[in-house]
Write an enzyme that holds these catalytic residues in place. Structure first.
Site, PDB file in Angstrom:
ATOM      1  N   GLY A  18      -2.154 112.323  60.131  1.00  0.00           N
ATOM      2  CA  GLY A  18      -2.874 113.004  59.046  1.00  0.00           C
ATOM      3  C   GLY A  18      -3.749 112.031  58.282  1.00  0.00           C
ATOM      4  O   GLY A  18      -4.069 112.244  57.108  1.00  0.00           O
ATOM      5  N   ALA A  19      -4.159 110.949  58.958  1.00  0.00           N
ATOM      6  CA  ALA A  19      -4.835 109.843  58.269  1.00  0.00           C
ATOM      7  C   ALA A  19      -6.290 110.142  57.898  1.00  0.00           C
ATOM      8  O   ALA A  19      -6.918 109.357  57.197  1.00  0.00           O
ATOM      9  CB  ALA A  19      -4.760 108.581  59.125  1.00  0.00           C
ATOM     10  N   SER A  20      -6.832 111.275  58.351  1.00  0.00           N
ATOM     11  CA  SER A  20      -8.229 111.592  58.018  1.00  0.00           C
ATOM     12  C   SER A  20      -8.410 112.042  56.582  1.00  0.00           C
ATOM     13  O   SER A  20      -9.500 111.931  56.032  1.00  0.00           O
ATOM     14  CB  SER A  20      -8.745 112.729  58.915  1.00  0.00           C
ATOM     15  N   VAL A  65      -7.224 110.272  68.317  1.00  0.00           N
ATOM     16  CA  VAL A  65      -7.457 111.684  68.000  1.00  0.00           C
ATOM     17  C   VAL A  65      -6.452 112.514  68.793  1.00  0.00           C
ATOM     18  O   VAL A  65      -6.329 112.355  70.006  1.00  0.00           O
ATOM     19  CB  VAL A  65      -8.899 112.092  68.373  1.00  0.00           C
ATOM     20  N   SER A 147       8.111 118.411  50.938  1.00  0.00           N
ATOM     21  CA  SER A 147       7.499 119.103  49.787  1.00  0.00           C
ATOM     22  C   SER A 147       8.604 119.601  48.870  1.00  0.00           C
ATOM     23  O   SER A 147       9.719 119.901  49.333  1.00  0.00           O
ATOM     24  CB  SER A 147       6.684 120.305  50.280  1.00  0.00           C
ATOM     25  N   TYR A 160       6.276 127.840  55.186  1.00  0.00           N
ATOM     26  CA  TYR A 160       6.082 126.453  54.747  1.00  0.00           C
ATOM     27  C   TYR A 160       7.398 125.880  54.209  1.00  0.00           C
ATOM     28  O   TYR A 160       7.808 124.776  54.575  1.00  0.00           O
ATOM     29  CB  TYR A 160       4.991 126.430  53.677  1.00  0.00           C
ATOM     30  N   SER A 163       9.769 125.113  56.949  1.00  0.00           N
ATOM     31  CA  SER A 163       9.408 123.914  57.722  1.00  0.00           C
ATOM     32  C   SER A 163       9.801 122.642  56.983  1.00  0.00           C
ATOM     33  O   SER A 163      10.225 121.663  57.582  1.00  0.00           O
ATOM     34  CB  SER A 163       7.903 123.914  58.034  1.00  0.00           C
TER      35      SER A 163
HETATM   36  P1  NAP Z   1      -4.762 117.427  54.027  1.00  0.00           P
HETATM   37  O1  NAP Z   1      -5.674 116.822  53.027  1.00  0.00           O
HETATM   38  O2  NAP Z   1      -5.119 118.740  54.636  1.00  0.00           O
HETATM   39  O3  NAP Z   1      -4.504 116.362  55.179  1.00  0.00           O
HETATM   40  C1  NAP Z   1      -3.710 116.690  56.289  1.00  0.00           C
HETATM   41  C2  NAP Z   1      -4.358 116.092  57.510  1.00  0.00           C
HETATM   42  O4  NAP Z   1      -3.520 116.424  58.638  1.00  0.00           O
HETATM   43  C3  NAP Z   1      -5.749 116.690  57.797  1.00  0.00           C
HETATM   44  O5  NAP Z   1      -6.648 115.678  58.216  1.00  0.00           O
HETATM   45  C4  NAP Z   1      -5.435 117.665  58.916  1.00  0.00           C
HETATM   46  O6  NAP Z   1      -6.533 117.942  59.752  1.00  0.00           O
HETATM   47  C5  NAP Z   1      -4.362 116.913  59.675  1.00  0.00           C
HETATM   48  N1  NAP Z   1      -3.652 117.819  60.562  1.00  0.00           N
HETATM   49  C6  NAP Z   1      -3.220 119.065  60.299  1.00  0.00           C
HETATM   50  N2  NAP Z   1      -2.700 119.611  61.403  1.00  0.00           N
HETATM   51  C7  NAP Z   1      -2.811 118.690  62.387  1.00  0.00           C
HETATM   52  C8  NAP Z   1      -2.476 118.677  63.763  1.00  0.00           C
HETATM   53  N3  NAP Z   1      -1.961 119.742  64.370  1.00  0.00           N
HETATM   54  N4  NAP Z   1      -2.728 117.568  64.481  1.00  0.00           N
HETATM   55  C9  NAP Z   1      -3.281 116.477  63.904  1.00  0.00           C
HETATM   56  N5  NAP Z   1      -3.657 116.437  62.617  1.00  0.00           N
HETATM   57  C10 NAP Z   1      -3.422 117.539  61.859  1.00  0.00           C
HETATM   58  O7  NAP Z   1      -3.282 117.651  53.404  1.00  0.00           O
HETATM   59  P2  NAP Z   1      -2.448 116.811  52.321  1.00  0.00           P
HETATM   60  O8  NAP Z   1      -2.450 117.585  51.069  1.00  0.00           O
HETATM   61  O9  NAP Z   1      -2.832 115.403  52.338  1.00  0.00           O
HETATM   62  O10 NAP Z   1      -0.992 116.997  52.929  1.00  0.00           O
HETATM   63  C11 NAP Z   1      -0.330 115.967  53.641  1.00  0.00           C
HETATM   64  C12 NAP Z   1       1.150 116.347  53.723  1.00  0.00           C
HETATM   65  O11 NAP Z   1       1.677 116.446  52.405  1.00  0.00           O
HETATM   66  C13 NAP Z   1       1.431 117.671  54.410  1.00  0.00           C
HETATM   67  O12 NAP Z   1       2.583 117.558  55.196  1.00  0.00           O
HETATM   68  C14 NAP Z   1       1.693 118.602  53.241  1.00  0.00           C
HETATM   69  O13 NAP Z   1       2.533 119.667  53.603  1.00  0.00           O
HETATM   70  C15 NAP Z   1       2.358 117.658  52.260  1.00  0.00           C
HETATM   71  N6  NAP Z   1       2.299 118.102  50.873  1.00  0.00           N
HETATM   72  C16 NAP Z   1       1.094 118.241  50.244  1.00  0.00           C
HETATM   73  C17 NAP Z   1       1.078 118.676  48.926  1.00  0.00           C
HETATM   74  C18 NAP Z   1      -0.210 118.874  48.161  1.00  0.00           C
HETATM   75  O14 NAP Z   1      -0.159 119.454  47.060  1.00  0.00           O
HETATM   76  N7  NAP Z   1      -1.336 118.409  48.655  1.00  0.00           N
HETATM   77  C19 NAP Z   1       2.285 118.948  48.264  1.00  0.00           C
HETATM   78  C20 NAP Z   1       3.472 118.776  48.928  1.00  0.00           C
HETATM   79  C21 NAP Z   1       3.486 118.346  50.241  1.00  0.00           C
HETATM   80  P3  NAP Z   1      -7.400 119.284  59.429  1.00  0.00           P
HETATM   81  O15 NAP Z   1      -8.222 118.947  58.237  1.00  0.00           O
HETATM   82  O16 NAP Z   1      -8.191 119.474  60.680  1.00  0.00           O
HETATM   83  O17 NAP Z   1      -6.409 120.383  59.175  1.00  0.00           O
END
Ligand code: NAP
Length: 256
Positions: A18-20, A65, A147, A160, A163
């Protein structure tokens, strides 16, 4: 004399998914700044490529990727990371998806899509790290981003929450299996953190709802960096006596 900066990660190779974007991106930048070499994984190729400009020195980073919902393909992905950067010391699984789906409209494919990336991919990554061909043999650390929704309920978040609660439970058992190998396994449970994933949810709210959700966090919404700090703490020697834990990083969301 003890290391004056136990957060240093020189000589360690960490795989970050998820490094992007969001938490994974900030985590990759922080671990690299602390001296780690990285394998950065995401399905968003352009996002991964754009990281190069932000690394303080671009060396020691290999981009991969991959779509992590292809669970059977993860073993091969991890082998590619080892071939490119050497054996691994740790894995940080930040890739994840969240979709608001009321149970009335929830379909089997929908919840399995979420479960695959958030939970099954985590298990497969942990399984791969336990292999002698992959694990460097010391300083082992796995961190899964869970989460608060794995601990409390929220309407529309059934899949969610499932999971993430499963992820917490899986990590506890995995920590017991991998402790004899010197690999620690922990989760971090963030509250709402400003990232592209969060913005996707925020777009569904009116201003009153946004304010009500923010008010649930006594310290306000978090930033990706707040979670990255906690990841670094758990990956580095600062976390060396911590395993099987879920560290809550939520601005006080769960304190009520
Ligand atoms: P984000 O900005 O959407 O980053 C997640 C990254 O993972 C995106 O680059 C996404 O690509 C990539 N990804 C998703 N599905 C993938 C797959 N099948 N294969 C490879 N890469 C994939 O999300 P974030 O908010 O940083 O969340 C990171 C983690 O923290 C997640 O597990 C999320 O559930 C958890 N979290 C987030 C929050 C919050 O409020 N942000 C709160 C609690 C927990 P795409 O852009 O193409 O989807």
């Amino acid at each position: 004399m003890a290391d004056l900066n136990p957060l240093r990660l020189d000589g360690r190779h960490i795989l970050v998914t998820g490094a992007s974007s969001g938490i994974g991106r900030r985590t990759a930048l922080m671990l690299h700044a602390l001296g780690a070499s990285l394998s950065v994984v995401d399905r968003d190729e352009a996002g991964l490529a754009s990281l190069d400009a932000e690394f303080c020195a671009g060396n020691g980073v290999a981009r991969q990727v991959a779509d992590l919902s292809d669970i059977a393909g993860i073993e091969e992905l991890v082998s590619r990371c080892v071939a490119a950067g050497g054996k691994l010391h740790g894995v940080v699984h930040c890739a994840g998806i969240q979709e608001i789906m009321p149970v009335r409209t929830l379909q089997i494919d929908g919840w399995r899509r979420i479960f695959a990336v958030n939970t099954e991919a985590a298990l497969m990554l942990g399984k791969c790290l336990s292999s002698k061909k992959v694990y460097a043999g010391h300083h082992g650390s796995i961190v899964f981003i869970s989460s608060v929704m794995g601990m409390v309920g929220s309407a529309g978040a059934v899949a969610y929450s499932m999971s993430k609660a499963a992820l917490d439970g899986m990590a506890r058992s995995l920590s017991l299996e991998l402790a004899p190998r010197g690999i620690r396994v922990n989760c971090i449970a963030p509250g709402f953190v400003r990232t592209p994933l969060f913005e996707q949810t925020e777009r569904l709210w009116d201003e009153a709802t946004r304010k009500a959700v923010e008010d649930l966090h006594p310290l306000g919404f978090g930033e990706a960096e707040d979670v990255a700090h906690a990841v670094a703490f758990l990956v580095a020697d600062t976390g060396r006596w911590i395993t099987g834990s879920t560290l809550v990083v939520d601005g006080g969301y769960l304190a009520r």
